[in-house]
Write a protein that holds these residues in place. Structure first.
Motif, PDB file in Angstrom:
ATOM      1  N   ASN A   1       1.286   4.171  -3.085  1.00 21.23           N
ATOM      2  CA  ASN A   1       1.146   5.612  -2.869  1.00 21.23           C
ATOM      3  C   ASN A   1       2.402   6.367  -3.294  1.00 21.23           C
ATOM      4  OD1 ASN A   1      -1.430   6.621  -1.224  1.00 21.23           O
ATOM      5  ND2 ASN A   1      -0.993   4.534  -0.588  1.00 21.23           N
TER       6      ASN A   1
ATOM      7  N   PHE B   1      -5.055   9.770   1.266  1.00 24.92           N
ATOM      8  CA  PHE B   1      -5.284   8.472   1.896  1.00 24.92           C
ATOM      9  C   PHE B   1      -5.795   8.567   3.327  1.00 24.92           C
ATOM     10  CE2 PHE B   1      -3.901   4.184   3.346  1.00 24.92           C
ATOM     11  CZ  PHE B   1      -4.414   3.433   2.293  1.00 24.92           C
TER      12      PHE B   1
ATOM     13  N   LEU C   1       2.056  13.286   1.507  1.00 25.15           N
ATOM     14  CA  LEU C   1       2.387  11.866   1.391  1.00 25.15           C
ATOM     15  C   LEU C   1       3.084  11.360   2.654  1.00 25.15           C
ATOM     16  CD1 LEU C   1       2.702   9.305  -0.528  1.00 25.15           C
ATOM     17  CD2 LEU C   1       4.986  10.228  -1.011  1.00 25.15           C
TER      18      LEU C   1
ATOM     19  N   ASN D   1       0.767  10.916   5.821  1.00 25.53           N
ATOM     20  CA  ASN D   1      -0.181   9.822   5.619  1.00 25.53           C
ATOM     21  C   ASN D   1       0.512   8.466   5.653  1.00 25.53           C
ATOM     22  OD1 ASN D   1      -2.531  11.298   5.495  1.00 25.53           O
ATOM     23  ND2 ASN D   1      -2.708  11.268   3.287  1.00 25.53           N
ATOM     24  N   MET D   2       1.684   8.356   5.038  1.00 23.27           N
ATOM     25  CA  MET D   2       2.358   7.059   4.966  1.00 23.27           C
ATOM     26  C   MET D   2       3.011   6.667   6.288  1.00 23.27           C
ATOM     27  SD  MET D   2       1.612   5.725   2.129  1.00 23.27           S
ATOM     28  CE  MET D   2       0.008   6.525   2.408  1.00 23.27           C
TER      29      MET D   2
ATOM     30  N   PHE E   1      -5.051   7.304  -3.625  1.00 18.46           N
ATOM     31  CA  PHE E   1      -3.643   6.968  -3.787  1.00 18.46           C
ATOM     32  C   PHE E   1      -2.825   8.077  -4.427  1.00 18.46           C
ATOM     33  CE2 PHE E   1      -6.081   3.018  -3.740  1.00 18.46           C
ATOM     34  CZ  PHE E   1      -5.450   2.344  -2.711  1.00 18.46           C
ATOM     35  N   HIS E   2      -3.381   9.271  -4.518  1.00 21.69           N
ATOM     36  CA  HIS E   2      -2.649  10.428  -5.013  1.00 21.69           C
ATOM     37  C   HIS E   2      -2.564  11.476  -3.903  1.00 21.69           C
ATOM     38  CE1 HIS E   2      -3.351   8.565  -8.920  1.00 21.69           C
ATOM     39  NE2 HIS E   2      -2.464   9.402  -9.432  1.00 21.69           N
ATOM     40  N   HIS E   3      -1.444  12.170  -3.839  1.00 17.71           N
ATOM     41  CA  HIS E   3      -1.216  13.167  -2.800  1.00 17.71           C
ATOM     42  C   HIS E   3      -0.750  14.481  -3.408  1.00 17.71           C
ATOM     43  CE1 HIS E   3      -1.288   9.464  -0.444  1.00 17.71           C
ATOM     44  NE2 HIS E   3      -1.583  10.225   0.599  1.00 17.71           N
TER      45      HIS E   3
ATOM     46  N   THR F   1       0.831  -1.210   0.000  1.00 13.50           N
ATOM     47  CA  THR F   1       0.000   0.000   0.000  1.00 13.50           C
ATOM     48  C   THR F   1       0.861   1.252   0.000  1.00 13.50           C
ATOM     49  OG1 THR F   1      -1.743  -1.176   1.208  1.00 13.50           O
ATOM     50  CG2 THR F   1      -1.828   1.234   1.232  1.00 13.50           C
TER      51      THR F   1
ATOM     52  N   SER G   1     -10.774   1.795   0.680  1.00 11.67           N
ATOM     53  CA  SER G   1     -10.335   2.844  -0.240  1.00 11.67           C
ATOM     54  C   SER G   1     -11.433   3.219  -1.224  1.00 11.67           C
ATOM     55  CB  SER G   1      -9.071   2.402  -0.984  1.00 11.67           C
ATOM     56  OG  SER G   1      -9.322   1.263  -1.790  1.00 11.67           O
TER      57      SER G   1
END
Length: 314
Positions: free
Chosen positions: A37, A142, A80, A83-84, A72-74, A33, A111
């Motif tokens: 991303n 995300f 990013l 979130n990750m 899945f886009h930031h 995942t 999602s």
């Protein structure tokens, strides 16, 4: 899509955290995942305006591909990163508890369902408040999924409390308090997107979604429906541990990933860094969302220009 030419500090920090944890210590679905991303941040399929989800673009114009792409886009590397890092902690904890097959089904379902819930909530707001702006607000990111995973963590690891902006809040209420706190810290964040995540999480813990996903996961695997969690050590071999992952160790790991910041403080730092990157009042774009003035104050072309350049971040 053209990105501003600068050093992606957030991306570098994210790679540093992954290196410190060790790729082999991250369960496979969580790692996949995160990899998806990161890949789509470096190689976006379309511009952010073409992937963000809204009532107007998703429902009215039938562009349902946005349900798949928007989580899945930031917007930038800090978006990013935070979130990750949150996914690294939440995903590792839940995947070790539930097993990779079920957790993979949860990520796939959440999602998509969060985008559907987001559209429903925005439609309701537009109708109740008689405000067409809610049909046009577009969200990407995300963190709706992360809010849903937080509901699951509080369900599977009950008890305890969280520190939310200096206040100790019982974990069962923490996601609701954080929903409000994050919106206060970052007013342009997607409040409705985060709320959609909480509601989808409750559909799993209090509704029929858990049973449905467990049945589906069982059909994909010949293993028991409650597989024993697997811990991957740095040597690359797997060993089995007890069902209860050690929460104190996990909290220590999370503090190491985030420098001791809770989620609200992370968002606050992300906003501050994004504002510094933007460089002051000559650029009107708000880093964590957008506001569309009343239509009577702007010509239609001006409204379109603003919509193309602004979006909500989840």
């Amino acid at each position: 899509m053209q990105r501003r030419q600068r050093i992606n500090v957030g991306l570098m920090l994210l790679f540093s955290q992954i290196y410190q944890v060790g790729v082999r210590n991250i369960p496979p679905v969580t790692l996949a995942t995160m990899a998806a991303n990161i890949f789509l941040f470096l190689n976006p399929m379309k511009s952010l305006w073409e992937v963000c989800i809204s009532v107007q673009e998703g429902y009215q114009r039938g562009d349902w591909q946005r349900l798949l792409l928007s989580p899945f886009h930031h917007a930038d590397d800090w978006h990013l990163y935070f979130n990750m890092v949150s996914m690294l902690w939440k995903g590792t904890r839940l995947e070790r508890k539930l097993g990779s097959v079920l957790f993979g089904c949860i990520i796939a379902a959440f999602s998509q369902l969060i985008g559907v819930m987001y559209i429903i909530l925005e439609m309701l707001l537009a109708e109740i408040l008689v405000e067409p702006m809610y049909r046009q607000q577009c969200a990407v990111g995300f963190s709706g999924v992360l809010f849903a995973l937080k509901v699951l963590i509080n369900h599977y690891y009950p008890g305890g409390s969280s520190n939310v902006m200096g206040f100790h809040v019982p974990n069962r209420y923490a996601c609701w308090v954080e929903l409000i706190a994050i919106h206060i810290v970052s007013p342009g964040s997607s409040f409705v997107g985060h709320l959609a995540g909480i509601l989808v999480g409750l559909l799993y813990t209090q509704g029929p979604l858990k049973k449905i996903l467990k049945m589906f996961a069982g059909s994909l695997s010949s293993d028991d429906h409650s597989p024993r969690p697997t811990h991957f050590n740095s040597s690359g071999y797997a060993r089995y541990s007890s069902d209860q992952y050690q929460p104190n160790n996990m909290q220590q790991d999370y503090s190491r990933y985030t420098g001791g910041l809770n989620e609200e403080e992370q968002y606050e730092r992300a906003v501050r860094n994004s504002l510094n990157d933007i460089g002051g009042p000559q650029n009107e774009r708000r880093p964590y969302g957008f506001w569309i003035p009343p239509e009577e104050q702007l010509e239609q072309e001006e409204i379109r220009r603003r919509r193309l350049n602004r979006f909500n971040r989840q």
